[in-house]
Design a protein around this motif. Structure first.
Motif: not given
Length: 712
Positions: A544-569
């Motif tokens: 459960e701890a590993a799953l929670a960690k992946r959820k947290e990191l997945s949300a964080a990396v998605e938020k970071l990626c969404n700030k700048k979109v490759p192809g547009r800049e």
């Protein structure tokens, strides 16, 4: 079986009603009051005579079973005995229609019983091929176990007929009709009924033509007249798509003379409409024996042989077929190929589909023509169109019940009678709530073609709904061994890896979500199961701890990626390093002992982002490394050493114990790898990547297509 069906321009309507105890109405409107209000609605209707009719939405929480009784086995009661919110089990009513129908989601008429009582009758879910879709004034109808409801406003009630088999149009001479309602036949002589039928046919009023030919058959004792009447009714039923009745009438029209070629010809056309090509062939061969020079029979015979070849060999000219499609015509004249598979009990969920021989990656597993699929790609109407079409075809062609009603309909709030599809009072029992349950649990959303759907120019959300009976028995896996695609009403399934004889074949029901708890909640809500595929079973071993960690990191990396979109800049190096650092933390949160041979779905978004970011900066080596990571995160076995010799096509063709997930993103990753390797001077490896991408694109689209149509 499948039938050719028209477009259905409908939308779901309906409101949920709170349960109410049966009561006697406080006050019933008089006949004069009912007719006055009804005529007001009729006048409003005349201002928009061609408005599309909506479909009443079945609310499964309020489901009630269809009547399974004959009208002759129930107690006939007066309208004055009707209780509000009661289904009047074991009872029935016989009434005369005393108004024109008001046509909305149903056909609403004012009716009168033998005692002069009047009320409103609303008939839903009838076919356009039936007179009951808008009962003319003067007709006599019987309603079995009528459902009497409050209609929203004070002292407003009506008899609500949801199940189309609960109402019967009675012949004028039927002895069950009370004397005071009996009009006697409108026409007495069979010849008069035949002429009336001919007139209705010429006026394209085909339901009335069928009714008139039926009355003529009942009215005549002249055996010499009956064959022509059966022939006329058979031809009319063919026009209406009532193939079961058309076949029966065609065979009934035989006289033993050489002219029976027409009977066999029409029976063959009806069998073809039901996709019963073996039976069609037998009928047409009999027709040819009697009329060898008829070009129409020969044309139909050759067409039938083409379908039988497809059923036997699984060989199709897909490129030619796709050119015949357009949004107004999605029904391809092709047969179904299912010989590589069989339906059997599954150790996973109920029934499943199993391989009857070894199947190689890329080979066709099956090709199936939809049993039911309307020409309706408007998202708000697609579900209603399929529901309405299913009800219609189960009424018009009861033989469809043998396959369709075997499918899982979900949990109902009552036990199914098991008599659905049985003919009672000349009509097959159709339970609309069972139909809706079947639709919800078994239908697929289908683009016009998967090829077009992969292109960025394809309109979003434009998908029809269809029912493929054989494929509906195939169970789900998040990492399946097949991939399905669509071409009009044809579903194509190809193997994404080696499948052994006797092995169960799986498909994805819906696109797989990256987090196991999220996707399994979706399966539980939609189909009532928890997935036990290789991926889901493996991920349950994670803590459960590993799953929670992946959820947290997945949300964080998605938020970071969404700030700048490759192809547009052009992505700054600092942003790339931040994403790369977070992606590595997410990678480390996947336990090696669990994920060594499993997809790492939460990493796909970031690795794809890195491919685009490095591509924008023309950093080809890092782009190639990120591209290989994309493939690895989909579960494919790729070399860790970037200098290792490898053939990208092997990720599909070489047998492996890796669990892999094939999507259009894998094709894109291979094309990006080809671009990176080409710029690194590795021309041979780049060519192999394109070859692998072409193979993957065939899996995605169902047949070989040009990659250049995809946007780079």
């Amino acid at each position: 079986m499948a039938v050719a069906v028209p477009s259905v321009p409908v939308a779901l309507t309906g409101t949920k009603q709170s349960p109410v105890e049966p009561t006697t109405p406080r006050k019933r409107p008089t006949k004069e009051e009912l007719l006055k209000t009804h005529n007001t609605h009729i006048k409003k209707q005349e201002t928009a005579p061609n408005a599309p009719r909506p479909v009443k939405q079945p609310i499964l929480s309020e489901a009630y079973p269809a009547s399974t009784k004959s009208i002759r086995d129930v107690e006939i009661i007066p309208l004055s005995d009707l209780q509000v919110q009661s289904h009047h089990r074991g009872k029935g009513i016989i009434v005369k229609v005393i108004s024109p129908p008001f046509l909305g989601a149903g056909a609403v008429s004012v009716v009168e019983d033998e005692f002069g009582n009047a009320d409103k009758l609303a008939i839903y879910n009838q076919n356009d091929s039936s007179i009951l879709s808008g009962v003319p004034e003067g007709c006599i109808v019987a309603v079995k176990e009528p459902y009497y409801i409050h209609n929203g406003t004070e002292d407003d009630y009506m008899i609500c007929v949801d199940h189309p088999s609960d109402v019967i149009l009675l012949r004028f001479t039927d002895p069950i009709i009370p004397e005071s309602l009996r009009l006697g036949p409108l026409l007495k002589a069979a010849e008069d009924w035949k002429n009336a039928g001919d007139t209705a046919f010429l006026e394209r009023d085909f339901p009335t033509a069928v009714f008139c030919y039926s009355e003529a058959l009942e009215a005549t004792d002249n055996e010499a007249l009956k064959p022509s009447l059966y022939t006329k009714r058979a031809g009319t039923n063919l026009v209406l798509g009532r193939y079961d009745s058309a076949k029966a009438d065609s065979l009934a029209s035989r006289t033993g003379a050489a002219t029976d070629w027409k009977a066999y010809y029409n029976a063959g056309r009806a069998a073809y409409g039901l996709c019963e090509y073996g039976e069609c062939k037998e009928f047409l061969e009999r027709a040819l024996e009697l009329n060898q020079t008829n070009s129409g029979i020969r044309k139909e015979y050759d067409r039938c042989l083409a379908r039988l070849r497809e059923e036997e060999t699984g060989e199709y000219d897909f490129p030619a077929s796709v050119t015949k499609l357009n949004p107004q015509n999605v029904h391809l004249d092709l047969g179904s190929f299912t010989r590589n598979t069989r339906i059997d009990k599954s150790p996973h969920h109920g029934r499943g589909i199993f391989a009857t021989r070894d199947i190689k990656p890329g080979e066709i597993v099956l090709v199936e023509k939809a049993a039911l699929m309307p020409n309706q790609y408007e998202p708000s109407r697609a579900s209603a169109a399929l529901y309405a079409l299913t009800v219609r075809q189960l009424l018009d062609n009861p033989s469809l019940s043998k396959s369709i009603l075997k499918l899982y309909s979900g949990e109902m709030n009552y036990e199914r009678s098991g008599l659905e599809g049985t003919i009672v009072d000349g009509v097959p029992i159709v339970d609309v709530f069972v139909v809706e349950g079947l639709r919800l649990k078994n239908c697929f959303s289908a683009p016009l073609t998967t090829v077009e759907d992969t292109k960025p120019s394809s309109p979003a959300g434009r998908q029809a709904k269809g029912l493929w009976v054989h494929v509906s028995n195939m169970n789900h896996a998040c990492v399946p061994n097949t991939m399905r695609s669509f071409m009009g009403d044809m579903l194509i399934s190809r193997a994404t890896r080696h499948i052994k004889e006797g092995e169960e074949i799986f498909q994805q029901y819906v696109p797989v979500k990256s987090l196991p708890d999220t996707r399994n909640a979706q399966y539980k809500d939609g189909w009532g199961f928890e997935c036990n595929c290789t991926l889901c079973s493996g991920e349950r071993k994670s803590s459960e701890a590993a799953l929670a960690k992946r959820k947290e990191l997945s949300a964080a990396v998605e938020k970071l990626c969404n700030k700048k979109v490759p192809g547009r800049e052009i992505i700054p190096d600092a942003a790339i390093r931040s994403v790369d650092r977070l992606a590595k933390q997410l990678e480390e949160a996947h336990e090696e002992e669990i994920y060594a041979k499993l997809p790492r779905l939460t990493l796909i978004y970031s690795s794809n982002w890195l491919v685009g970011a490095h591509r924008g900066r023309k950093n080809w080596a890092k782009m190639a490394r990120a591209g290989r990571q994309v493939l690895r995160n989909f579960g494919f076995a790729v070399p860790a050493d970037e200098n290792a010799e490898w053939n990208p096509l092997d990720i599909f063709l070489v047998a492996t114990d890796h669990a892999t997930l094939m999507t259009i993103h894998v094709v894109t990753a291979l094309r990006r790898l080809a671009e990176a390797y080409g710029n690194l001077g590795k021309k041979d490896l780049a060519a192999k990547c394109i070859e692998a991408a072409e193979f993957g694109y065939m899996l995605v689209t169902g047949f070989k297509n040009d990659l250049s149509a995809l946007d780079m």
